[in-house]
Write an enzyme that holds these catalytic residues in place. Structure first.
Site, PDB file in Angstrom:
ATOM      1  N   ASP A 124      -2.705  -6.642   0.742  1.00 16.24           N
ATOM      2  CA  ASP A 124      -3.752  -5.822   1.360  1.00 16.24           C
ATOM      3  C   ASP A 124      -4.601  -6.889   2.329  1.00 16.24           C
ATOM      4  OD1 ASP A 124      -2.980  -3.310   0.011  1.00 16.24           O
ATOM      5  OD2 ASP A 124      -4.092  -4.008  -1.487  1.00 16.24           O
ATOM      6  N   LYS A 145      -1.457  -8.243   6.674  1.00 17.86           N
ATOM      7  CA  LYS A 145      -0.226  -8.715   7.155  1.00 17.86           C
ATOM      8  C   LYS A 145       0.300  -7.735   8.277  1.00 17.86           C
ATOM      9  CE  LYS A 145       1.701  -8.598   3.286  1.00 17.86           C
ATOM     10  NZ  LYS A 145       0.424  -8.020   2.431  1.00 17.86           N
ATOM     11  N   GLY A 205       2.061  -1.533   1.277  1.00 14.61           N
ATOM     12  CA  GLY A 205       1.792  -0.635   2.277  1.00 14.61           C
ATOM     13  C   GLY A 205       1.024  -1.455   3.443  1.00 14.61           C
ATOM     14  N   HIS A 206       1.643  -1.438   4.634  1.00 18.21           N
ATOM     15  CA  HIS A 206       0.862  -2.078   5.890  1.00 18.21           C
ATOM     16  C   HIS A 206       0.533  -1.039   6.691  1.00 18.21           C
ATOM     17  CE1 HIS A 206       3.867  -5.521   5.669  1.00 18.21           C
ATOM     18  NE2 HIS A 206       3.089  -5.749   4.691  1.00 18.21           N
ATOM     19  N   GLN A 258       3.311  -7.416  -0.069  1.00 15.52           N
ATOM     20  CA  GLN A 258       2.413  -7.605  -1.024  1.00 15.52           C
ATOM     21  C   GLN A 258       1.802  -9.024  -0.951  1.00 15.52           C
ATOM     22  OE1 GLN A 258       5.771  -6.710  -3.788  1.00 15.52           O
ATOM     23  NE2 GLN A 258       4.346  -5.610  -4.993  1.00 15.52           N
ATOM     24  N   ARG A 313      -6.358   4.176  -3.833  1.00 15.16           N
ATOM     25  CA  ARG A 313      -7.457   3.857  -4.732  1.00 15.16           C
ATOM     26  C   ARG A 313      -8.422   2.751  -4.039  1.00 15.16           C
ATOM     27  NH1 ARG A 313      -3.873   1.558  -9.719  1.00 15.16           N
ATOM     28  NH2 ARG A 313      -2.462   0.715  -8.037  1.00 15.16           N
TER      29      ARG A 313
END
Length: 424
Positions: free
Chosen positions: A12, A15, A39-40, A223, A301
């Site tokens: 997170d 990137k 997730g990007h 990641q 989250r």
């Protein structure tokens, strides 16, 4: 120049934005590990895109995007992502998105096993995204996994799916879970296979041929390096090598073909899920969440938040071989009166320069901080290094000195245009 971009913290870090920014001068964008647990988020021309498996280069016309052999791929999840991107006007064809035939397949039952394993651990749960990533990598290591090559032939796919569903359901029952319906899985996977089949190829010679022809390749890490199964906060890590070396094995490209390795970090530190976090701080977490920041693109989250950690980043820079660091979210500190950077871990009266191996020692460490004055100014509209406040520039410079790696760009907002090259 072939560039590899790696998250230097726990994911997170932003990137996607850095890769998107660098893609303008790239011909090929390749991803080498992880799955749709990553997730990007990219904001381009005022439009927001959330990517999980598709490389960020897909947002640029004329670029070839490759999902490499080291990725574990959920076929139904990828189809949903492709359809969502197409609905936003993004062109995706077999000519601009290729999937390695050696990438392993995440089945719905892997998600069930992932959830059952987490439930069985109780308060010792790792905090996975329950996307089936770990069980799929376990299948790969056990040499019983399905690969994208198996999706090419419908008859072969049916045979291997039936065989794996039988053993997976036996495993699920041992964990106390409810067996999955094989027919539901077979229907979903075969439907996705029909859509993805034209994209499946042996991508290893494709990437190496591009390099030989002098094309520019951008390698996209998923990641973060501190989730690496070897170097991270084990066992609170992912199931793959998220380091720069992992990107090479995950795409089939030798390390000597990489010209530049860029680490990406936030101006502070965040983490999702369980595990040690030496600089975690409730006050800065409340501050950032109050700004509407730091909620996961994949999970939704609220992320755990803390001050910058030069011990963690210096270690990450060392085993990844960073040439330079790209800092994101610098504008997140705009309203802080003072800003801390951790320079050491205190453990039983001793100051550690590098993180320990044992999780119990990680959790017992206390941060040793230096404190710098904040700038109390909105920097989101700044577009050059000279426009940034003096205290802001001093923070960036000191940050780079403490981690032993120069910060070459800073992000002052989510858009492509909010990227500043660091001056002398």
């Amino acid at each position: 120049m072939n560039t590899l971009v790696i998250g230097s913290q726990w994911g997170d870090e932003g990137k996607g934005k850095v890769i998107d920014f660098l893609t303008e001068t790239a011909d090929v964008v390749a991803r080498g590990q992880g799955g749709n647990n990553a997730g990007h988020t990219v904001i381009a021309n005022g439009k927001k895109y959330i990517l999980h498996l598709v490389p960020s280069g897909i947002l640029w016309p004329g670029k070839l995007c490759i999902i490499g052999n080291g990725v574990v791929l959920d076929p139904t999840g990828l189809v949903e992502e492709i359809e969502g991107l197409r609905a936003q006007g993004v062109s995706i064809t077999p000519e601009n998105l290729m999937i390695s035939d050696r990438a392993h397949v995440v089945l719905p039952v892997h998600r069930d096993i992932d959830g059952a394993q987490e439930d069985a651990l109780g308060d010792q749960a790792i905090g996975t995204t329950r996307r089936g990533i770990g069980p799929t990598y376990a299948d790969k290591a056990r040499r019983i996994g399905l690969r994208m090559a198996d999706l090419r032939d419908p008859e072969r796919l049916l045979t291997v799916l039936k065989r794996r569903m039988k053993t997976a359901n036996e495993e699920l029952e041992r964990l106390g879970g409810k067996p999955a319906d094989p027919e539901v899985t077979i229907s979903a996977v075969t439907k996705a296979a029909d859509i993805l089949r034209p994209h499946i190829a042996n991508t290893i010679p494709v990437i190496n041929k591009a390099i030989k022809e002098g094309k520019t390749v951008l390698f996209e890490g998923a990641q973060g390096a501190m989730l690496d199964i070897d170097f991270g906060t084990y066992p609170f890590v992912t199931s793959s090598n998220t380091s720069s070396a992992g990107c090479c094995t995950g795409t089939g490209v030798a390390p000597n073909k990489i010209d530049r390795i860029i680490g990406v970090c936030k101006a502070y530190t965040t983490r999702v899920g369980a595990g040690p976090f030496v600089t975690e701080d409730a006050e800065i977490a409340d501050y950032l969440h109050g700004l509407g920041r730091e909620f996961g693109a994949t999970t939704g989250r609220a992320r755990r938040c803390g001050w910058a950690d030069a011990v963690l980043l210096g270690y990450s820079a060392m085993f990844n071989g960073f040439s330079e660091m790209a800092m994101t979210n610098l504008d997140g500190l705009d309203e802080c009166d003072s800003i801390k950077i951790c320079t050491g871990y205190e453990l039983d009266g001793e100051i550690l320069e590098y993180p320990p191996a044992l999780i119990e020692e990680w959790e017992a460490c206390k941060p040793v901080y230096v404190e710098l004055p904040g700038w109390n100014q909105d920097i989101s509209s700044c577009r050059t290094w000279d426009e940034l406040p003096a205290n802001c520039k001093a923070y960036v410079k000191r940050f780079g000195e403490l981690i032993g790696c120069p910060v070459t760009t800073v992000g002052v907002g989510p858009d492509r245009e909010q990227t500043i090259f660091v001056g002398a």
